[in-house]
Structure formats: C-alpha cells, structure tokens
Scaffold this motif. Structure first.
Motif, PDB file in Angstrom:
ATOM      1  N   GLU A 165     -55.955 -48.150   7.868  1.00 22.71           N
ATOM      2  CA  GLU A 165     -56.495 -47.070   7.055  1.00 22.71           C
ATOM      3  C   GLU A 165     -55.926 -45.760   7.561  1.00 22.71           C
ATOM      4  OE1 GLU A 165     -60.810 -47.150   6.402  1.00 22.71           O
ATOM      5  OE2 GLU A 165     -60.783 -44.959   6.526  1.00 22.71           O
ATOM      6  N   CYS A 166     -55.415 -44.944   6.655  1.00 26.10           N
ATOM      7  CA  CYS A 166     -54.826 -43.655   7.038  1.00 26.10           C
ATOM      8  C   CYS A 166     -55.921 -42.725   7.553  1.00 26.10           C
ATOM      9  CB  CYS A 166     -54.112 -43.029   5.843  1.00 26.10           C
ATOM     10  SG  CYS A 166     -53.451 -41.384   6.213  1.00 26.10           S
ATOM     11  N   PRO A 167     -55.725 -42.115   8.746  1.00 29.76           N
ATOM     12  CA  PRO A 167     -56.748 -41.226   9.301  1.00 29.76           C
ATOM     13  C   PRO A 167     -56.650 -39.793   8.792  1.00 29.76           C
ATOM     14  CG  PRO A 167     -54.972 -41.530  10.873  1.00 29.76           C
ATOM     15  CD  PRO A 167     -54.586 -42.305   9.649  1.00 29.76           C
ATOM     16  N   SER A 170     -58.249 -35.756   4.153  1.00 28.33           N
ATOM     17  CA  SER A 170     -58.770 -36.132   2.836  1.00 28.33           C
ATOM     18  C   SER A 170     -57.967 -37.313   2.339  1.00 28.33           C
ATOM     19  CB  SER A 170     -58.653 -34.973   1.853  1.00 28.33           C
ATOM     20  OG  SER A 170     -59.697 -34.073   2.085  1.00 28.33           O
ATOM     21  N   CYS A 171     -58.171 -38.462   2.974  1.00 29.35           N
ATOM     22  CA  CYS A 171     -57.340 -39.606   2.601  1.00 29.35           C
ATOM     23  C   CYS A 171     -58.127 -40.906   2.685  1.00 29.35           C
ATOM     24  CB  CYS A 171     -56.077 -39.653   3.465  1.00 29.35           C
ATOM     25  SG  CYS A 171     -54.892 -40.857   2.822  1.00 29.35           S
ATOM     26  N   GLY A 172     -57.896 -41.697   3.718  1.00 30.56           N
ATOM     27  CA  GLY A 172     -58.550 -42.997   3.784  1.00 30.56           C
ATOM     28  C   GLY A 172     -57.832 -44.044   2.961  1.00 30.56           C
ATOM     29  N   TRP A 186     -49.614 -43.104   9.254  1.00 25.99           N
ATOM     30  CA  TRP A 186     -50.012 -42.367   8.055  1.00 25.99           C
ATOM     31  C   TRP A 186     -49.663 -43.146   6.792  1.00 25.99           C
ATOM     32  CZ3 TRP A 186     -52.865 -38.671   9.924  1.00 25.99           C
ATOM     33  CH2 TRP A 186     -52.558 -38.119  11.170  1.00 25.99           C
ATOM     34  N   CYS A 187     -50.426 -42.831   5.725  1.00 24.21           N
ATOM     35  CA  CYS A 187     -50.107 -43.424   4.433  1.00 24.21           C
ATOM     36  C   CYS A 187     -48.699 -43.022   4.023  1.00 24.21           C
ATOM     37  CB  CYS A 187     -51.132 -42.976   3.389  1.00 24.21           C
ATOM     38  SG  CYS A 187     -51.175 -41.202   3.069  1.00 24.21           S
ATOM     39  N   SER A 188     -48.387 -41.734   4.209  1.00 27.69           N
ATOM     40  CA  SER A 188     -47.089 -41.224   3.773  1.00 27.69           C
ATOM     41  C   SER A 188     -46.705 -40.036   4.650  1.00 27.69           C
ATOM     42  CB  SER A 188     -47.184 -40.804   2.305  1.00 27.69           C
ATOM     43  OG  SER A 188     -46.261 -39.778   2.011  1.00 27.69           O
ATOM     44  N   THR A 191     -47.241 -36.544   2.782  1.00 22.69           N
ATOM     45  CA  THR A 191     -48.555 -35.920   2.649  1.00 22.69           C
ATOM     46  C   THR A 191     -49.259 -35.859   4.008  1.00 22.69           C
ATOM     47  OG1 THR A 191     -49.444 -38.067   1.976  1.00 22.69           O
ATOM     48  CG2 THR A 191     -48.852 -36.535   0.223  1.00 22.69           C
ATOM     49  N   CYS A 192     -49.978 -36.901   4.380  1.00 25.45           N
ATOM     50  CA  CYS A 192     -50.792 -36.868   5.604  1.00 25.45           C
ATOM     51  C   CYS A 192     -49.943 -36.705   6.864  1.00 25.45           C
ATOM     52  CB  CYS A 192     -51.630 -38.129   5.703  1.00 25.45           C
ATOM     53  SG  CYS A 192     -52.928 -38.186   4.466  1.00 25.45           S
ATOM     54  N   GLY A 193     -48.801 -37.384   6.933  1.00 28.10           N
ATOM     55  CA  GLY A 193     -47.935 -37.266   8.111  1.00 28.10           C
ATOM     56  C   GLY A 193     -47.471 -35.837   8.289  1.00 28.10           C
TER      57      GLY A 193
HETATM   58 ZN   LIG Z   1     -53.138 -40.455   4.176  1.00 31.40          ZN
END
Ligand SMILES: [Zn+2]
Length: 206
Positions: A165-167, A170-172, A186-188, A191-193
C-alpha cells in the motif's frame, strides 16, 4: 460526471493487476474527501475496456441495458470496490482477511457466473479452449463479472507477498511490487514519489 468525478482518461495504471487497478479508481483511500474515477456506469464500462476486461461486443450489449438497472449496478460496483479494498489492504498489511468482504466477493462471483462461458477458440481453428464473457441478454450487473473473477484469480494465484500500500499522504493506492529487491515504496514516482522528494528537499532547506 458528479462533483467528485475525476477524468478516467488521466488515471495512472500502476497496480500491476486489473483487480488492483480497479481498487485504485478512487483517488485516495486514506484521505477524508476523495475523488472517484467511476462516477457513472459508463465510466465503469470504459474502465473495463481500458483494462482489457470487456471487448467491443460486451461494451455494446452492456450499454444497451436499462438505465434503472445501470444505476443499481453502479452502486454494486462501488460496494464491490469497497470490499476488494478491504480484502487487499488487509492482505498488504498482514491483517486477518475480512470475512464479510470475502463473502460479498463470493456472492458477486456466483451472481455473474451465468455469463461466463468456455468455448473452442476460433483463432486456433477450434483446437484450444478459451474462456469468455457472453453478455447476450445480460442485465447491467453482469458487468461486475470480469473484474470480480479477476480478483478471485489474483487472490488464488497472485504473488500477494508483493502486495503493498502506498504510504503517500492522500493516497493508499495498492500495487504489486515486482522490483527485484522489493524496494518499491510509492504507487508512482510522478505523484507520491515526487511529493516525498519535494518534502525531503524542503526539510533539508529549512
Ligand atoms: Zn501513492
């Protein structure tokens, strides 16, 4: 498209499996207000086409279903997504799997089985078997079949030890970490990275 609607064409496909990408059609799971990429039944159908779960014939047939049916089916889509999120988030965190959510998935699998069909594959001159969805005369709720069955396949056969799960704040979002040393966080990175990188940079500057 509703107030919380997000443009499906801009969604990042990062989960590594269609059932995970389906769960990731909510813009954030760990934020109080969140956007939804599946704000209409037609969004859900178009997402299925993007994910290669429904072909042009299926799309045509499901689009022709009754409008009232489609509204009820959209509510069922959102409930299925909630259940799948519960199951996969629990698996990613190593928590016991939620029984009610699993029962709900079983229920959708049973309800949609009628449109699943084994057939001899035309492409190999009918020498091979293929499994397909035949939505001839099906109600709108049958559209939940392909993603629900994919989810079952993932839960049975997928490499779920790689599920993360991406930490991000505002993600998850969920994803399968297929990197060699299982180091993906990270998911991506877009964005999150990137947000994490900017945050680290600002902290260093301060
Ligand atoms: Zn993310």
């Amino acid at each position: 498209m509703g107030e919380s609607g997000k443009n499906l064409e801009n969604i990042e496909i990062i989960g590594g499996h269609p059932a995970i990408d389906f769960v990731n059609t909510v813009s954030a799971w760990n934020a109080p207000s969140t956007g939804d990429y599946l704000a209409s039944f037609d969004d859900f159908l178009r997402w299925n086409v993007m994910a290669d779960l429904i072909g042009p014939n299926g799309l045509r047939r499901l689009r022709a279903t009754e409008e009232g049916d489609q509204e009820a089916a959209l509510a069922a889509v959102h409930r299925l997504r909630d259940s799948l999120h519960e199951i996969l988030a629990a698996r990613a965190a190593g928590r016991p799997l939620p029984r009610e959510a699993l029962e709900h998935l079983n229920d959708i699998i049973r309800r949609t089985a009628a449109w699943r069909r084994l057939a001899a594959d035309e492409e190999t001159d009918f020498r091979d078997i293929c499994c397909l969805w035949d939505f001839h005369g099906a109600p709108a709720v049958a559209a939940l079949g392909p993603v629900a069955w994919k989810a079952a396949e993932l839960l049975e056969l997928g490499d779920l030890d790689r599920l993360k799960e991406c930490p991000g704040e505002s993600c998850g979002w969920l994803f399968l970490d297929t990197s060699k040393n299982r180091s993906r966080q990270w998911c991506s990175m877009r964005t999150c990275g990137n947000a994490a990188k900017v945050k680290r940079f600002r902290q260093r500057q301060a």
